[in-house]
Design a protein around this motif. Structure first.
Motif, mmCIF file in Angstrom:
data_model
loop_
_atom_site.group_PDB
_atom_site.id
_atom_site.type_symbol
_atom_site.label_atom_id
_atom_site.label_comp_id
_atom_site.label_asym_id
_atom_site.label_seq_id
_atom_site.Cartn_x
_atom_site.Cartn_y
_atom_site.Cartn_z
ATOM 1 N N GLU A 173 -3.081 -27.952 21.192
ATOM 2 C CA GLU A 173 -2.686 -28.115 22.592
ATOM 3 C C GLU A 173 -1.729 -29.302 22.730
ATOM 4 O OE1 GLU A 173 -4.738 -28.458 27.035
ATOM 5 O OE2 GLU A 173 -5.977 -28.498 25.222
ATOM 6 N N GLY A 174 -0.615 -29.080 23.422
ATOM 7 C CA GLY A 174 0.368 -30.132 23.601
ATOM 8 C C GLY A 174 1.185 -30.427 22.361
ATOM 9 N N GLY A 175 1.124 -29.558 21.363
ATOM 10 C CA GLY A 175 1.816 -29.793 20.108
ATOM 11 C C GLY A 175 3.158 -29.083 20.014
ATOM 12 N N ASN A 176 3.730 -29.125 18.818
ATOM 13 C CA ASN A 176 4.991 -28.460 18.517
ATOM 14 C C ASN A 176 4.719 -27.198 17.695
ATOM 15 O OD1 ASN A 176 6.785 -30.487 19.612
ATOM 16 N ND2 ASN A 176 6.231 -31.772 17.859
ATOM 17 N N ILE A 177 5.257 -26.066 18.145
ATOM 18 C CA ILE A 177 5.137 -24.811 17.422
ATOM 19 C C ILE A 177 6.516 -24.414 16.899
ATOM 20 C CG2 ILE A 177 4.720 -22.325 17.646
ATOM 21 C CD1 ILE A 177 2.495 -22.928 19.600
ATOM 22 N N LEU A 178 6.566 -23.998 15.631
ATOM 23 C CA LEU A 178 7.791 -23.488 15.021
ATOM 24 C C LEU A 178 7.558 -22.039 14.610
ATOM 25 C CD1 LEU A 178 10.656 -23.918 13.827
ATOM 26 C CD2 LEU A 178 9.543 -24.744 11.727
ATOM 27 N N ILE A 179 8.412 -21.135 15.100
ATOM 28 C CA ILE A 179 8.311 -19.714 14.749
ATOM 29 C C ILE A 179 9.555 -19.370 13.942
ATOM 30 C CG2 ILE A 179 8.018 -17.362 15.607
ATOM 31 C CD1 ILE A 179 6.894 -18.577 18.198
ATOM 32 N N LEU A 180 9.401 -19.301 12.627
ATOM 33 C CA LEU A 180 10.523 -19.059 11.724
ATOM 34 C C LEU A 180 10.795 -17.563 11.611
ATOM 35 C CD1 LEU A 180 9.506 -21.617 8.976
ATOM 36 C CD2 LEU A 180 11.520 -21.787 10.450
ATOM 37 N N GLY A 181 12.061 -17.167 11.818
ATOM 38 C CA GLY A 181 12.397 -15.741 11.839
ATOM 39 C C GLY A 181 11.817 -15.074 13.067
ATOM 40 N N LYS A 202 3.533 -28.221 23.780
ATOM 41 C CA LYS A 202 4.577 -28.977 24.455
ATOM 42 C C LYS A 202 5.928 -28.321 24.228
ATOM 43 C CE LYS A 202 7.090 -33.390 24.091
ATOM 44 N NZ LYS A 202 7.151 -34.707 23.399
ATOM 45 N N ARG A 203 6.131 -27.845 22.995
ATOM 46 C CA ARG A 203 7.456 -27.383 22.592
ATOM 47 C C ARG A 203 7.317 -26.190 21.643
ATOM 48 N NH1 ARG A 203 8.897 -31.967 20.399
ATOM 49 N NH2 ARG A 203 10.154 -32.764 22.129
ATOM 50 N N VAL A 204 8.200 -25.202 21.806
ATOM 51 C CA VAL A 204 8.286 -24.063 20.887
ATOM 52 C C VAL A 204 9.721 -23.953 20.396
ATOM 53 C CG1 VAL A 204 8.057 -21.560 20.599
ATOM 54 C CG2 VAL A 204 6.414 -22.801 22.033
ATOM 55 N N SER A 222 13.696 -16.485 28.694
ATOM 56 C CA SER A 222 14.694 -17.535 28.876
ATOM 57 C C SER A 222 14.075 -18.928 28.745
ATOM 58 C CB SER A 222 15.372 -17.398 30.240
ATOM 59 O OG SER A 222 14.468 -17.748 31.271
ATOM 60 N N ILE A 223 14.929 -19.889 28.493
ATOM 61 C CA ILE A 223 14.517 -21.286 28.442
ATOM 62 C C ILE A 223 13.977 -21.720 29.802
ATOM 63 C CG2 ILE A 223 15.404 -23.635 28.171
ATOM 64 C CD1 ILE A 223 17.339 -22.417 26.044
ATOM 65 N N HIS A 234 13.257 -23.809 22.508
ATOM 66 C CA HIS A 234 14.533 -23.900 21.809
ATOM 67 C C HIS A 234 14.725 -22.653 20.947
ATOM 68 C CE1 HIS A 234 15.033 -28.364 22.409
ATOM 69 N NE2 HIS A 234 13.720 -28.249 22.578
ATOM 70 N N TYR A 235 15.885 -22.026 21.030
ATOM 71 C CA TYR A 235 16.288 -20.981 20.095
ATOM 72 C C TYR A 235 17.416 -21.544 19.232
ATOM 73 C CZ TYR A 235 13.877 -17.579 23.116
ATOM 74 O OH TYR A 235 12.952 -16.880 23.846
ATOM 75 N N VAL A 236 17.294 -21.414 17.906
ATOM 76 C CA VAL A 236 18.320 -21.968 17.028
ATOM 77 C C VAL A 236 18.664 -20.976 15.926
ATOM 78 C CG1 VAL A 236 17.690 -24.371 17.470
ATOM 79 C CG2 VAL A 236 16.591 -23.151 15.601
#
Length: 417
Positions: A173-181, A202-204, A222-223, A234-236
């Motif tokens: 909770e309140g952390g950073n999530i990274l979804i690769l691909g 907090k952030r995806v 959307s953002i 964020h989309y990168v």
């Protein structure tokens, strides 16, 4: 009764045909299948035939119905279940049956989603894997199975509490999530769920290597949507980065990612995710590799000193499936982000056999009429000469290009389904 369905006879041998469905027994339920989403697991089954662990050895003589991501209406109820189910109710189902290998779409002659009607046998019903729902669409329940897998991934991750042995389940909770691909169909489902999960991050950060997929992702989730839900999104495109590890780390102000989901089974991607884990971070290899020797270099120093964890998840529980359907019905999540193509029962066999070569996301098919498999993105062009597609394009444009209840009803009215 005479029904139509797509049946598996062996390796690369599936056929749309008519056959006789027997009268139900007292402990069975007859259903009318409305929608069925085609899964890559079905393609794998077709490529293996009787060698697949869920497919009966005598499938050549007793073909099975394919399709396991389906929903529809209850038609007739055996007397054992008359207090629990009624004709006319919408049904949903969980194809992963606890305690057995047999599963709808893999193992049964008369139970599978790629058919106009099918029969749920007693063993599936007794395990609580069929239930009713009150949603206003069928497609949400059809894509609940892949959404269920996404939800399972979020619930499977865990973190620890210094000083004791407690495992705190779920993403941080309140952390950073990274979804690769993550700009494909399943990844977008994961983004949608992140905005609704009780352990809200907090952030995806979502990565891909295709500008087109990134742009579609920005359109459908959307953002601004994420910001309204209290999440920084964020989309990168990592293909455009000079130093992927540094630039992805910089997004978190050097903290790293508390939860990393690897949505493509590529060694370099898994290794990148491992490098980006924060202290007590958890990495989930969500994408299922086909190579039994698939491996990657993992930092075991960080595993020891920074308490990082590596695990994998697949499938989901009945509770995960019900959560997917309930959250879709209440509009908390958008499973439609997964769907890119629509077709009829006549499109199932060829689509399944060629699934890896068809671009886009989930292929949603409707069992009560014929319709060629068609990309939603092509509706507007086709609508120049066909009024049906013009109506469908208008309906999808109202929903950021997504399949929706209005579009589904337009199809039903047009085909009289």
């Amino acid at each position: 009764m005479q029904v139509k369905g797509v049946r598996l006879y062996g390796v690369d041998d599936i056929r749309l045909e008519e056959f006789e469905l027997p009268e139900i027994k007292d402990d069975e339920i007859l259903v009318k299948v409305i929608s069925d989403s085609i899964c890559m697991s079905t393609w794998k089954t077709v490529k293996q035939g009787a060698n697949h662990k869920r497919v009966p050895n005598d499938v050549a003589d007793h073909p099975i119905l394919v399709g396991h991501e389906f929903a529809g209406d209850i038609v007739k109820v055996g007397k054992k279940w008359k207090d629990q189910f009624k004709p006319g109710q919408k049904f949903a189902q969980q194809p992963a049956i606890p305690g057995q290998m047999e599963s709808p779409g893999y193992s049964y002659q008369y139970c599978g989603g790629a058919a106009t009607y099918c029969i749920f046998p007693n063993d599936i019903i007794e395990k609580g894997c069929v239930w009713t729902f009150e949603g206003d669409s069928y497609f949400d329940a059809s894509v609940a199975e892949p959404m269920c897998c996404v939800i399972s991934g979020y619930h499977t991750n865990y973190h620890t509490v210094p000083g004791n042995y407690e495992h705190v389940m779920g993403t941080k909770e309140g952390g950073n999530i990274l979804i690769l691909g993550g700009c494909g169909p399943m990844g977008l489902g994961a983004v949608s769920y992140a905005l609704a999960f009780e352990n809200k991050p907090k952030r995806v950060v979502v990565t891909d290597i295709s500008d087109d997929r990134v742009e579609r992702a920005k359109q459908v989730i959307s953002i601004e949507d994420a910001k309204a839900a209290g999440v920084e999104l964020h989309y990168v495109n990592t293909a455009a980065m000079d130093d992927q590890e540094k630039e992805l780390m910089d997004i978190t102000e050097g903290h790293g990612y508390d939860d990393v989901f690897v949505y493509v089974p590529i060694t370099g991607v898994a290794e990148l995710g491992n490098k980006l884990l924060a202290y007590d971070g958890c990495m989930n290899l969500f994408a299922g590799p086909t190579d039994p020797k698939f491996s990657a270099n993992m930092n075991l120093y960080d595993c020891h000193y920074s308490r990082t964890k590596i695990l994998g998840s697949t499938g989901g529980t009945i509770d995960d499936m019900k959560e997917a359907i309930n959250k879709a019905a209440s509009k908390e999540i958008k499973p439609a982000v997964m769907i890119t193509h629509i077709g009829g029962i006549d499109a199932v066999a060829e689509t399944t056999k060629n699934l890896p070569d068809i671009p886009g996301g989930k292929k949603l098919t409707y069992m009560q009429f014929d319709m060629p498999l068609t990309a939603i993105a092509d509706f507007r062009k086709l609508g120049e000469t066909d009024p049906l597609y013009a109506k469908l394009a208008d309906a999808c444009d109202k929903h950021n290009g997504l399949w929706n209840v209005e579009a589904e009803k337009i199809l039903f009215e047009h085909f009289g389904a």
